[in-house]
Design a protein around this motif. Structure first.
Motif, PDB file in Angstrom:
ATOM      1  N   GLN A 129       0.856  -1.183   0.000  1.00  0.00           N
ATOM      2  CA  GLN A 129       0.000   0.000   0.000  1.00  0.00           C
ATOM      3  C   GLN A 129       0.891   1.231   0.000  1.00  0.00           C
ATOM      4  OE1 GLN A 129      -3.037  -0.250   2.953  1.00  0.00           O
ATOM      5  NE2 GLN A 129      -3.890   1.755   2.537  1.00  0.00           N
TER       6      GLN A 129
ATOM      7  N   GLY B 119      -3.907   0.622  -3.276  1.00  0.00           N
ATOM      8  CA  GLY B 119      -4.608   0.293  -2.053  1.00  0.00           C
ATOM      9  C   GLY B 119      -4.110  -1.020  -1.485  1.00  0.00           C
ATOM     10  N   GLU B 120      -4.770  -1.466  -0.432  1.00  0.00           N
ATOM     11  CA  GLU B 120      -4.396  -2.730   0.175  1.00  0.00           C
ATOM     12  C   GLU B 120      -4.624  -3.870  -0.812  1.00  0.00           C
ATOM     13  OE1 GLU B 120      -5.310  -5.202   4.316  1.00  0.00           O
ATOM     14  OE2 GLU B 120      -6.451  -3.394   3.792  1.00  0.00           O
TER      15      GLU B 120
END
Length: 564
Positions: free
Chosen positions: A418, A462-463
């Motif tokens: 991330q 993002g994750e």
């Protein structure tokens, strides 16, 4: 609990090796601070009492020297303030630097052969333990070692101060200080050992279950387990609360014990100095000094109370961390091949995973040359991934000899963080400029997609690589592989999970970028093996056949693979 103290040895050895001077300096400043406080109280009591007695007559009042004691009081007050400031500054700086060094040592250890694979099996649990255990070790120095050093020095000085009044008084006070001052924290540590460990385990369970609830809420709803997960979180919270309650009760009891011990010491000292004063052996001001020193003598030992209650948690952390503080092996398990064009040579290698009944690799010998593409095929469990990890140096052989050039291993999982695209790429080469990053992206077929983003290389993922498709994520790891620029590439099912068109494009780019290197591909899929110059067939940790392109065995091995 006694056996657990052996796990403190590597931690203490690391502490002394890293910051010996700062640690000893902090302990010395803590002792000076406590001694200055005790001396300030005793001297102030003596001065007030002596001044009151001197003021009973004009002759003694005129002869009494108020300047030296008042100067001493000011000196002690200023010294106590300065030493307290220095102690806080030195001890906290030393602790923070120690913990930073400890984190670096342990994270490097988890990046070593075998450890990284173990970390992948339970990443959340192990990483939480790693960070929480390191934080737990700060109390070892700040709340155990430093207060202990200050308390023992104080006890020694109290004995030296009271012995001139009367030897029995000084020795008796010293014995009581050691008995009560050390005994009460030891008793507290023994009583708090189990609750402290239970609290640590409950905290881990609470955190893990809360994360599972948030991250897997959809799956829990689909499985009808949402309410059960909430109940599990509540149960962990209740266990933590019960442990906190037990620790608070123990802390309160130890505090009461210190209060009683201090009252008994003060009462005994008061009776002793009263008898000495009545016998004319000491004066009233000296008696006041003795009483006030006894009043403050147990205070440094009381500072051990918090550290004693946390000792169970500290020992648990040391038991987990201590084994990984052992010096790493200096001898490499993988050496460079002596032959110039040789990329890999394995000689009668055997590998057995922990707890496995059968070896993952047994008596395996294999040679690979620069410039060739080799496909390693075989059923699941044949040892293909183990072979790649062995060549990469991530696991050590139980027997045999491994020679290999510097390698880059591309696993089945797409490990993206991330962070920005730029920083994800720079994991392969921290010194790479934007030009090299864009060139690698172009070779991987992702430059156009990145340049179309408003933030370009600064775009943040993002994750779990949120924001990229599966094909884009794989191309990004391919760009990172290209940036790594090692002569040996080890690819574990590089196109798994991609659609046919994307997979064929990725394989074409891998083949083009791997020109001149040795590329080893572990695969079940025909499209990945078609680019190979040789196919190595494995079964149960053995190489059963090696076929070159153009041979009938090569075509037969390809035909046995899963179609595109």
């Amino acid at each position: 609990m006694t056996g657990s103290f052996r796990h403190l040895r590597p931690v203490l050895a690391f502490f002394l090796l890293e910051r010996r001077g700062a640690l000893l300096g902090g302990a010395l400043l803590a002792a000076v601070t406590v001694l200055a406080g005790v001396a300030l109280l005793g001297l102030s009591g003596w001065f007030i009492t002596a001044t009151a007695i001197a003021g009973l007559s004009s002759a003694t009042a005129l002869a009494f020297d108020v300047f030296a004691p008042s100067a001493g009081i000011r000196l002690l007050a200023l010294g106590r303030t300065a030493s307290r400031y220095g102690e806080r500054l030195v001890t906290h700086d030393a602790t923070l630097r120690l913990l930073a060094g400890l984190r670096e040592r342990l994270f490097r250890g988890w990046a070593g052969p075998g450890a990284a694979r173990l970390l992948l099996l339970r990443p959340a649990r192990l990483l939480f333990r790693l960070t929480a255990d390191i934080d737990a070790l700060d109390s070892l120095y700040l709340r155990v070692l430093v207060p202990m050093a200050a308390a023992l020095v104080t006890a020694f000085v109290v004995v030296l101060t009271l012995v001139p009044l009367h030897p029995a008084l000084g020795l008796g006070a010293g014995a009581w200080l050691l008995l009560a001052g050390i005994g009460l924290p030891v008793l507290g540590a023994l009583l708090a050992s189990n609750p402290a460990r239970r609290r640590a385990h409950a905290n881990e369970a609470l955190r893990a279950r809360a994360i599972d609830l948030v991250a897997g809420q959809t799956d829990l709803v689909m499985a009808g387990r949402l309410q059960a997960q909430g109940a599990a979180i509540a149960a962990a919270d209740l266990r933590q609360a019960a442990s906190d309650d037990a620790l608070n009760r123990i802390e309160t009891g130890i505090g009461i014990g210190f209060g009683l011990a201090s009252a008994l010491l003060l009462s005994g000292t008061l009776l002793a100095v009263a008898a000495l004063a009545e016998a004319g052996l000491i004066g009233t001001p000296v008696a006041a000094l003795g009483v006030l020193i006894a009043l403050a003598a147990l205070e440094p030992f009381a500072a051990l109370r918090r550290g004693a209650l946390e000792l169970g948690r500290t020992l648990l952390a040391a038991r987990r961390i201590g084994p990984r503080l052992a010096p790493a092996e200096t001898a490499p398990t993988v050496v460079r091949p002596a032959e110039p064009l040789l990329a890999v040579r394995l000689s009668r290698v055997a590998v057995r995973h922990d707890g496995a009944g059968l070896p993952a690799l047994a008596e395996l010998s294999l040679s690979l040359r620069l410039g060739e593409v080799v496909a390693v095929v075989g059923p699941s469990g044949a040892g293909k991934s183990t072979l790649l990890s062995l060549i990469a140096g991530e696991i050590a052989p139980d027997q045999g000899h491994v020679e290999a050039l510097p390698a880059t291993l591309l696993t089945q999982r797409t490990e993206l963080f991330q962070d920005s695209l730029r920083d994800n790429l720079r994991l392969a080469d921290p010194a790479a400029d934007d030009g090299r990053l864009l060139a690698a992206l172009a070779s991987a077929g992702l430059r156009g997609d990145v340049e179309a983003l408003p933030e370009g290389l600064d775009a943040r993922l993002g994750e779990n690589a949120l924001g990229l498709s599966g094909g884009q994520a794989r191309r990004l790891t391919l760009a990172r592989l290209i940036l790594r620029d090692t002569p040996l590439w080890l690819l574990d099912e590089p196109t798994e999970g991609l659609d046919g068109a994307t997979a064929r494009d990725v394989m074409a780019r891998l083949t083009a970028c791997g020109e001149g290197r040795c590329v080893v591909i572990a695969t079940h899929v025909r499209r990945e093996a078609q680019a190979a110059d040789r196919i190595v067939v494995m079964e149960r940790g053995h190489v059963v056949s090696v076929a070159r392109r153009g041979e009938a065995a090569f075509k037969a091995a390809l035909a046995a693979l899963r179609p595109d």
